[in-house]
Motif scaffolding. Structure first.
Motif, PDB file in Angstrom:
ATOM      1  N   ARG A 275      55.698  71.510 -19.647  1.00  0.00           N
ATOM      2  CA  ARG A 275      56.122  72.158 -18.648  1.00  0.00           C
ATOM      3  C   ARG A 275      55.547  73.453 -18.282  1.00  0.00           C
ATOM      4  O   ARG A 275      55.301  73.662 -17.002  1.00  0.00           O
ATOM      5  CB  ARG A 275      57.779  72.091 -18.567  1.00  0.00           C
ATOM      6  CG  ARG A 275      58.530  72.461 -17.328  1.00  0.00           C
ATOM      7  CD  ARG A 275      59.996  72.479 -17.608  1.00  0.00           C
ATOM      8  NE  ARG A 275      60.687  72.172 -16.263  1.00  0.00           N
ATOM      9  CZ  ARG A 275      61.219  73.642 -16.013  1.00  0.00           C
ATOM     10  NH1 ARG A 275      61.334  74.564 -16.615  1.00  0.00           N
ATOM     11  NH2 ARG A 275      62.126  73.725 -14.620  1.00  0.00           N
ATOM     12  N   GLN A 331      54.332  66.559 -12.894  1.00  0.00           N
ATOM     13  CA  GLN A 331      54.960  65.619 -11.946  1.00  0.00           C
ATOM     14  C   GLN A 331      55.162  64.231 -11.963  1.00  0.00           C
ATOM     15  O   GLN A 331      56.148  63.756 -11.823  1.00  0.00           O
ATOM     16  CB  GLN A 331      54.512  66.195 -10.530  1.00  0.00           C
ATOM     17  CG  GLN A 331      54.598  67.715 -10.209  1.00  0.00           C
ATOM     18  CD  GLN A 331      54.084  68.241  -8.746  1.00  0.00           C
ATOM     19  OE1 GLN A 331      53.465  67.391  -8.243  1.00  0.00           O
ATOM     20  NE2 GLN A 331      54.333  69.232  -8.565  1.00  0.00           N
ATOM     21  N   ALA A 334      57.620  63.714 -14.842  1.00  0.00           N
ATOM     22  CA  ALA A 334      58.874  63.756 -14.306  1.00  0.00           C
ATOM     23  C   ALA A 334      59.215  62.783 -13.344  1.00  0.00           C
ATOM     24  O   ALA A 334      60.384  62.104 -13.236  1.00  0.00           O
ATOM     25  CB  ALA A 334      59.127  65.143 -13.107  1.00  0.00           C
ATOM     26  N   ARG A 335      58.456  61.958 -12.594  1.00  0.00           N
ATOM     27  CA  ARG A 335      58.737  61.007 -11.471  1.00  0.00           C
ATOM     28  C   ARG A 335      58.913  59.799 -12.320  1.00  0.00           C
ATOM     29  O   ARG A 335      59.915  58.889 -12.037  1.00  0.00           O
ATOM     30  CB  ARG A 335      57.545  60.645 -10.544  1.00  0.00           C
ATOM     31  CG  ARG A 335      57.512  61.810  -9.651  1.00  0.00           C
ATOM     32  CD  ARG A 335      56.237  61.307  -8.428  1.00  0.00           C
ATOM     33  NE  ARG A 335      56.341  62.333  -7.386  1.00  0.00           N
ATOM     34  CZ  ARG A 335      55.210  63.317  -7.404  1.00  0.00           C
ATOM     35  NH1 ARG A 335      54.193  63.223  -8.423  1.00  0.00           N
ATOM     36  NH2 ARG A 335      55.528  64.299  -6.392  1.00  0.00           N
ATOM     37  N   TRP A 339      62.516  61.680 -10.919  1.00  0.00           N
ATOM     38  CA  TRP A 339      62.412  63.005 -10.192  1.00  0.00           C
ATOM     39  C   TRP A 339      61.961  62.679  -8.732  1.00  0.00           C
ATOM     40  O   TRP A 339      61.008  61.815  -8.863  1.00  0.00           O
ATOM     41  CB  TRP A 339      61.491  63.940 -10.866  1.00  0.00           C
ATOM     42  CG  TRP A 339      61.507  65.152 -10.083  1.00  0.00           C
ATOM     43  CD1 TRP A 339      62.388  66.156  -9.891  1.00  0.00           C
ATOM     44  CD2 TRP A 339      60.162  65.646  -9.741  1.00  0.00           C
ATOM     45  NE1 TRP A 339      61.971  67.283  -9.132  1.00  0.00           N
ATOM     46  CE2 TRP A 339      60.538  67.091  -8.999  1.00  0.00           C
ATOM     47  CE3 TRP A 339      59.118  65.378  -9.801  1.00  0.00           C
ATOM     48  CZ2 TRP A 339      59.401  67.969  -8.401  1.00  0.00           C
ATOM     49  CZ3 TRP A 339      57.759  66.230  -9.199  1.00  0.00           C
ATOM     50  CH2 TRP A 339      58.384  67.455  -8.427  1.00  0.00           C
ATOM     51  N   ASP A 341      61.849  65.328  -6.373  1.00  0.00           N
ATOM     52  CA  ASP A 341      61.233  66.493  -5.609  1.00  0.00           C
ATOM     53  C   ASP A 341      62.090  66.849  -4.538  1.00  0.00           C
ATOM     54  O   ASP A 341      61.359  67.304  -3.216  1.00  0.00           O
ATOM     55  CB  ASP A 341      59.856  66.757  -5.557  1.00  0.00           C
ATOM     56  CG  ASP A 341      59.379  68.278  -5.021  1.00  0.00           C
ATOM     57  OD1 ASP A 341      60.177  69.297  -5.440  1.00  0.00           O
ATOM     58  OD2 ASP A 341      58.432  68.275  -4.551  1.00  0.00           O
ATOM     59  N   PRO A 348      60.115  70.260 -11.524  1.00  0.00           N
ATOM     60  CA  PRO A 348      61.296  69.232 -12.116  1.00  0.00           C
ATOM     61  C   PRO A 348      61.955  69.964 -13.188  1.00  0.00           C
ATOM     62  O   PRO A 348      61.379  70.773 -13.836  1.00  0.00           O
ATOM     63  CB  PRO A 348      60.460  68.195 -12.499  1.00  0.00           C
ATOM     64  CG  PRO A 348      59.118  68.800 -12.974  1.00  0.00           C
ATOM     65  CD  PRO A 348      58.883  69.873 -11.895  1.00  0.00           C
ATOM     66  N   VAL A 352      64.681  65.381 -16.343  1.00  0.00           N
ATOM     67  CA  VAL A 352      64.010  64.103 -15.792  1.00  0.00           C
ATOM     68  C   VAL A 352      62.488  64.298 -16.559  1.00  0.00           C
ATOM     69  O   VAL A 352      61.916  63.178 -16.734  1.00  0.00           O
ATOM     70  CB  VAL A 352      63.610  64.499 -14.311  1.00  0.00           C
ATOM     71  CG1 VAL A 352      64.756  63.976 -13.547  1.00  0.00           C
ATOM     72  CG2 VAL A 352      63.074  65.881 -14.072  1.00  0.00           C
TER      73      VAL A 352
END
Length: 378
Positions: A275, A331, A334-335, A339, A341, A348, A352
């Motif tokens: 992260r 990202q 996270a998706r 997630w 956004d 995020p 997630v």
């Protein structure tokens, strides 16, 4: 670490309202951060214990215990463990502690053993020279310089710019009276950073006790920055609890919870490193420091198997000639964890990231098994 399921009857009091259904372990962690790059390295020590119910409401009685028998001895014990593990590198270590570590015996131990520290002061201590107490003496000290920082939005707090004035002074602090008498005084450097032009409750004001040099404004700014990095331990605990999910465990044995909690520590550290590969350059940029940037390639942070499986899972097209960036990496992980956004911050949360990372690891393992099978290695 707090739990409400059946195992709580075998765990300890966590304080808070009497009769609370949440019980668990108290935890004291020591986390290493590289002072130059500001990257998270990992845990060097952690102590976990269960506080007995009979200790509730007996704070005054606990004060009469010898120093070694108090819960606050954890600070010294952690320093002893860290020195044992770091060996000859200990002179490079600076212990950065919050106000709970403003303990005379702890700082006396650090000074006696030539260990470096930055401790935020909470007690307006008596000084050997002069009639003023520590905070009052510092208030009358000349301002060394000023600087401006951006205080990020958090919860109900709005993002704002804050101007802080810096003061510094060397002081000799009188030891508190103890059952066996009054120990000898200790001399240390004091740095303060106080926000000006703001009278609200969230006004910044740090008074830091330290072994570090305070000769110049730059020296003091470095000390203050070390204290700002103390927040990294809070991020670790958040990653451990909300990300890796240590408090979501539903095992029925305290020993098994503790064993799995230790395993999840390393997962939490890895989540932090991934992260901050994106967040760190946004938080603090230095032309003379080698930090990850938004253009850093994903294979510098994760393995080729990990980013390639993530690409095939999410992008659903042929692998690119060059790995994508860490911005895409974080990202997309996270998706994978759900997630969207929705706040349009591009940042995020831990939950997630963890859920996406866990899904990715399952798919990487499947990918590796399929590759071995196709190569006839099974």
């Amino acid at each position: 670490m707090g739990y409400k399921h059946a195992v709580r009857s075998e765990l300890g009091d966590l304080g808070g309202p009497e009769g609370s259904k949440t019980r668990g372990f108290h935890v004291h962690s020591v986390f290493l951060v590289d002072a130059d790059t500001e990257r998270s390295i990992g845990l060097i020590d952690q102590e976990r214990w269960v506080r007995e119910d009979v200790q509730r409401g007996k704070k005054n009685q606990r004060r009469q215990l010898p120093y070694e028998g108090k819960e606050s001895f954890k600070w010294q014990r952690a320093s002893e463990n860290t020195e044992q593990r770091m060996g000859g590198k200990m002179p490079d270590i600076i212990s950065v502690c919050d106000r709970e570590a403003d303990i005379y015996e702890y700082m006396h131990y650090k000074l006696d053993n030539r260990q470096r520290f930055v401790v935020r002061a909470t007690q307006n201590r008596i000084l050997v020279d002069g009639e003023l107490l520590l905070f009052d003496s510092l208030a009358q000290t000349e301002v060394l310089g000023k600087y401006t920082i951006v205080v990020p939005q958090k919860g109900g707090r709005k993002k704002r710019k804050a101007t802080l004035q810096v003061k510094r002074k060397k002081m000799t602090i009188q030891a508190p009276q103890r059952p066996g008498g009054r120990p000898e005084p200790v001399t240390m450097n004091i740095v303060s950073a106080e926000e000006i032009g703001n009278d609200s409750e969230d006004r910044l004001h740090w008074v830091l006790l330290t072994t570090e040099d305070i000769e110049t404004f730059e020296d003091c700014r470095s000390i203050i920055r070390f204290y700002e990095l103390r927040w990294r331990i809070e991020e670790f605990h958040k990653a451990w609890k909300s990300g890796a999910g240590v408090e979501r465990l539903r095992l029925q044995s305290p020993d098994n919870i503790e064993r799995l909690a230790v395993i999840l520590m390393f997962v939490a550290v890895r989540l932090m490193q991934i992260r901050e590969a994106l967040m760190l350059p946004n938080d603090r940029q230095h032309k003379d420091r080698k930090l990850w940037s938004e253009k850093t390639l994903a294979n510098e942070v994760v393995s080729d198997d990990e980013w390639q499986v993530l690409w095939l899972t999410y992008e659903k097209k042929a692998l690119p000639d060059k790995p994508p960036t860490v911005t895409w990496l974080l990202q997309t992980i996270a998706r994978l964890g759900g997630w969207g956004d929705s706040k349009h911050t591009g940042q995020p949360g831990w939950l997630v990231v963890w859920e996406g990372w866990a899904k990715l690891q399952d798919r990487v393992k499947t990918w590796q098994i399929a590759r071995q099978f196709s190569a006839g290695e099974m």
